[in-house]
Design a protein around this motif. Structure first.
Motif, PDB file in Angstrom:
ATOM      1  N   ALA A  22       0.813  -1.224   0.000  1.00 28.97           N
ATOM      2  CA  ALA A  22       0.000   0.000   0.000  1.00 28.97           C
ATOM      3  C   ALA A  22       0.843   1.270   0.000  1.00 28.97           C
ATOM      4  O   ALA A  22       0.487   2.254  -0.655  1.00 28.97           O
ATOM      5  N   PHE A  23       1.987   1.274   0.715  1.00 30.75           N
ATOM      6  CA  PHE A  23       2.756   2.506   0.893  1.00 30.75           C
ATOM      7  C   PHE A  23       4.137   2.471   0.249  1.00 30.75           C
ATOM      8  O   PHE A  23       4.845   3.481   0.264  1.00 30.75           O
ATOM      9  N   GLY A  24       4.543   1.321  -0.258  1.00 29.41           N
ATOM     10  CA  GLY A  24       5.865   1.220  -0.855  1.00 29.41           C
ATOM     11  C   GLY A  24       6.931   1.046   0.213  1.00 29.41           C
ATOM     12  O   GLY A  24       6.656   0.789   1.378  1.00 29.41           O
ATOM     13  N   GLU A  25       8.157   1.203  -0.194  1.00 29.19           N
ATOM     14  CA  GLU A  25       9.307   1.042   0.718  1.00 29.19           C
ATOM     15  C   GLU A  25       9.480   2.331   1.516  1.00 29.19           C
ATOM     16  O   GLU A  25      10.103   3.284   1.040  1.00 29.19           O
ATOM     17  N   ILE A  26       8.909   2.345   2.688  1.00 23.90           N
ATOM     18  CA  ILE A  26       9.012   3.544   3.547  1.00 23.90           C
ATOM     19  C   ILE A  26       9.889   3.279   4.762  1.00 23.90           C
ATOM     20  O   ILE A  26       9.907   4.083   5.694  1.00 23.90           O
ATOM     21  N   GLY A  27      10.572   2.165   4.751  1.00 20.91           N
ATOM     22  CA  GLY A  27      11.459   1.816   5.861  1.00 20.91           C
ATOM     23  C   GLY A  27      10.859   0.746   6.741  1.00 20.91           C
ATOM     24  O   GLY A  27       9.669   0.763   7.040  1.00 20.91           O
ATOM     25  N   ASP A  28      11.724  -0.195   7.136  1.00 21.91           N
ATOM     26  CA  ASP A  28      11.267  -1.316   7.958  1.00 21.91           C
ATOM     27  C   ASP A  28      10.700  -0.870   9.296  1.00 21.91           C
ATOM     28  O   ASP A  28       9.685  -1.388   9.760  1.00 21.91           O
ATOM     29  N   GLN A  29      11.368   0.120   9.883  1.00 20.59           N
ATOM     30  CA  GLN A  29      10.908   0.570  11.204  1.00 20.59           C
ATOM     31  C   GLN A  29       9.520   1.186  11.098  1.00 20.59           C
ATOM     32  O   GLN A  29       8.632   0.887  11.897  1.00 20.59           O
ATOM     33  N   ARG A  30       9.317   2.024  10.112  1.00 20.60           N
ATOM     34  CA  ARG A  30       8.009   2.667   9.940  1.00 20.60           C
ATOM     35  C   ARG A  30       6.938   1.621   9.626  1.00 20.60           C
ATOM     36  O   ARG A  30       5.836   1.684  10.159  1.00 20.60           O
ATOM     37  N   LEU A  31       7.275   0.646   8.768  1.00 21.18           N
ATOM     38  CA  LEU A  31       6.305  -0.412   8.465  1.00 21.18           C
ATOM     39  C   LEU A  31       5.976  -1.215   9.719  1.00 21.18           C
ATOM     40  O   LEU A  31       4.817  -1.577   9.949  1.00 21.18           O
ATOM     41  N   GLY A  32       6.981  -1.495  10.532  1.00 18.56           N
ATOM     42  CA  GLY A  32       6.751  -2.221  11.779  1.00 18.56           C
ATOM     43  C   GLY A  32       5.845  -1.449  12.720  1.00 18.56           C
ATOM     44  O   GLY A  32       4.938  -2.023  13.336  1.00 18.56           O
ATOM     45  N   ILE A  33       6.097  -0.146  12.817  1.00 19.30           N
ATOM     46  CA  ILE A  33       5.256   0.699  13.689  1.00 19.30           C
ATOM     47  C   ILE A  33       3.829   0.747  13.163  1.00 19.30           C
ATOM     48  O   ILE A  33       2.860   0.619  13.923  1.00 19.30           O
ATOM     49  N   MET A  34       3.679   0.914  11.851  1.00 18.41           N
ATOM     50  CA  MET A  34       2.335   0.962  11.260  1.00 18.41           C
ATOM     51  C   MET A  34       1.606  -0.364  11.472  1.00 18.41           C
ATOM     52  O   MET A  34       0.413  -0.376  11.789  1.00 18.41           O
ATOM     53  N   ALA A  35       2.332  -1.477  11.310  1.00 24.71           N
ATOM     54  CA  ALA A  35       1.715  -2.784  11.538  1.00 24.71           C
ATOM     55  C   ALA A  35       1.291  -2.920  12.994  1.00 24.71           C
ATOM     56  O   ALA A  35       0.181  -3.384  13.292  1.00 24.71           O
ATOM     57  N   ALA A  36       2.150  -2.513  13.908  1.00 24.57           N
ATOM     58  CA  ALA A  36       1.827  -2.599  15.336  1.00 24.57           C
ATOM     59  C   ALA A  36       0.606  -1.749  15.668  1.00 24.57           C
ATOM     60  O   ALA A  36      -0.272  -2.178  16.424  1.00 24.57           O
ATOM     61  N   ILE A  37       0.517  -0.561  15.084  1.00 23.28           N
ATOM     62  CA  ILE A  37      -0.621   0.318  15.369  1.00 23.28           C
ATOM     63  C   ILE A  37      -1.912  -0.261  14.799  1.00 23.28           C
ATOM     64  O   ILE A  37      -2.956  -0.231  15.469  1.00 23.28           O
ATOM     65  N   THR A  38      -1.867  -0.806  13.584  1.00 23.43           N
ATOM     66  CA  THR A  38      -3.095  -1.380  13.021  1.00 23.43           C
ATOM     67  C   THR A  38      -3.534  -2.610  13.807  1.00 23.43           C
ATOM     68  O   THR A  38      -4.731  -2.810  14.043  1.00 23.43           O
ATOM     69  N   ILE A  39      -2.585  -3.415  14.250  1.00 25.88           N
ATOM     70  CA  ILE A  39      -2.928  -4.584  15.062  1.00 25.88           C
ATOM     71  C   ILE A  39      -3.480  -4.145  16.414  1.00 25.88           C
ATOM     72  O   ILE A  39      -4.467  -4.695  16.911  1.00 25.88           O
ATOM     73  N   ALA A  40      -2.872  -3.110  17.011  1.00 28.98           N
ATOM     74  CA  ALA A  40      -3.362  -2.580  18.290  1.00 28.98           C
ATOM     75  C   ALA A  40      -4.772  -2.014  18.128  1.00 28.98           C
ATOM     76  O   ALA A  40      -5.618  -2.168  19.024  1.00 28.98           O
ATOM     77  N   ASP A  41      -5.035  -1.383  16.990  1.00 36.58           N
ATOM     78  CA  ASP A  41      -6.368  -0.843  16.719  1.00 36.58           C
ATOM     79  C   ASP A  41      -7.393  -1.974  16.635  1.00 36.58           C
ATOM     80  O   ASP A  41      -8.482  -1.874  17.205  1.00 36.58           O
ATOM     81  N   GLU A  42      -7.043  -3.042  15.945  1.00 37.51           N
ATOM     82  CA  GLU A  42      -7.947  -4.192  15.858  1.00 37.51           C
ATOM     83  C   GLU A  42      -8.181  -4.809  17.234  1.00 37.51           C
ATOM     84  O   GLU A  42      -9.303  -5.187  17.576  1.00 37.51           O
ATOM     85  N   LEU A  43      -7.136  -4.908  18.028  1.00 34.57           N
ATOM     86  CA  LEU A  43      -7.263  -5.439  19.377  1.00 34.57           C
ATOM     87  C   LEU A  43      -8.169  -4.550  20.227  1.00 34.57           C
ATOM     88  O   LEU A  43      -9.042  -5.033  20.958  1.00 34.57           O
ATOM     89  N   SER A  44      -8.004  -3.242  20.101  1.00 35.73           N
ATOM     90  CA  SER A  44      -8.832  -2.299  20.846  1.00 35.73           C
ATOM     91  C   SER A  44     -10.305  -2.456  20.458  1.00 35.73           C
ATOM     92  O   SER A  44     -11.191  -2.464  21.317  1.00 35.73           O
ATOM     93  N   GLU A  45     -10.568  -2.597  19.174  1.00 39.08           N
ATOM     94  CA  GLU A  45     -11.946  -2.779  18.701  1.00 39.08           C
ATOM     95  C   GLU A  45     -12.510  -4.111  19.205  1.00 39.08           C
ATOM     96  O   GLU A  45     -13.671  -4.178  19.625  1.00 39.08           O
ATOM     97  N   ALA A  46     -11.698  -5.158  19.182  1.00 38.89           N
ATOM     98  CA  ALA A  46     -12.156  -6.458  19.680  1.00 38.89           C
ATOM     99  C   ALA A  46     -12.476  -6.374  21.173  1.00 38.89           C
ATOM    100  O   ALA A  46     -13.476  -6.936  21.634  1.00 38.89           O
ATOM    101  N   ARG A  47     -11.657  -5.663  21.928  1.00 37.35           N
ATOM    102  CA  ARG A  47     -11.920  -5.495  23.366  1.00 37.35           C
ATOM    103  C   ARG A  47     -13.194  -4.703  23.591  1.00 37.35           C
ATOM    104  O   ARG A  47     -13.975  -5.019  24.496  1.00 37.35           O
ATOM    105  N   ARG A  48     -13.415  -3.659  22.793  1.00 31.91           N
ATOM    106  CA  ARG A  48     -14.643  -2.861  22.919  1.00 31.91           C
ATOM    107  C   ARG A  48     -15.862  -3.737  22.664  1.00 31.91           C
ATOM    108  O   ARG A  48     -16.847  -3.696  23.409  1.00 31.91           O
ATOM    109  N   ARG A  49     -15.795  -4.550  21.607  1.00 32.54           N
ATOM    110  CA  ARG A  49     -16.908  -5.447  21.286  1.00 32.54           C
ATOM    111  C   ARG A  49     -17.118  -6.475  22.392  1.00 32.54           C
ATOM    112  O   ARG A  49     -18.257  -6.807  22.724  1.00 32.54           O
ATOM    113  N   LEU A  50     -16.042  -6.973  22.947  1.00 38.68           N
ATOM    114  CA  LEU A  50     -16.142  -7.942  24.034  1.00 38.68           C
ATOM    115  C   LEU A  50     -16.818  -7.313  25.249  1.00 38.68           C
ATOM    116  O   LEU A  50     -17.705  -7.916  25.861  1.00 38.68           O
TER     117      LEU A  50
END
Length: 127
Positions: A42-70
């Motif tokens: 989706a974003f191209g080569e923007i750096g491993d660290q940035r991709l890792g942070i973005m992945a962590a944030i999207t996963i954390a967002d999904e976890l937060s939504e799952a907790r809200r639903r729970l």
């Protein structure tokens, strides 16, 4: 203690885990790797660290939504249990009232029968 080597973003990482958790950890690594691949597409080569942070944030967002639903489901279940408890209590009260009404009606019928000189259990005298 067990060890698993997972590959994320083309790099291998040796991770420790509890015995028996190797497959689970490997599966989690695959999920993170897939998420990073999606972000890279989706974003191209923007750096491993940035991709890792973005992945962590999207996963954390999904976890937060799952907790809200729970939490919402737990609150709904608690409300349903309370409503069921109230319904059971009303049912018990109604059963008690109906039983009392039946006993009262039986007593009145018994008094009426005695007043007429007959007994409901013995029938009307014929002879």
């Amino acid at each position: 203690m067990a060890y698993v080597t997972i590959s994320i973003g083309g790099r291998a990482y040796r991770m420790a885990c509890d015995d028996g958790q190797e497959e689970h950890l490997a599966g989690l690594g695959e999920e993170v790797d897939a998420r990073i691949d999606q972000l890279r597409e989706a974003f191209g080569e923007i750096g491993d660290q940035r991709l890792g942070i973005m992945a962590a944030i999207t996963i954390a967002d999904e976890l937060s939504e799952a907790r809200r639903r729970l939490r919402a489901a737990e609150q709904e279940a608690a409300s349903e249990r309370a409503a069921r408890g109230a319904a059971v209590q009303r049912l018990e009260e109604t059963q008690t009232l109906v039983a009392g009404a039946v006993v009262s009606a039986a007593e009145r019928l018994e008094r009426l029968a005695r007043g007429l000189g007959t007994s409901p259990s013995g029938g009307v005298g014929m002879g």
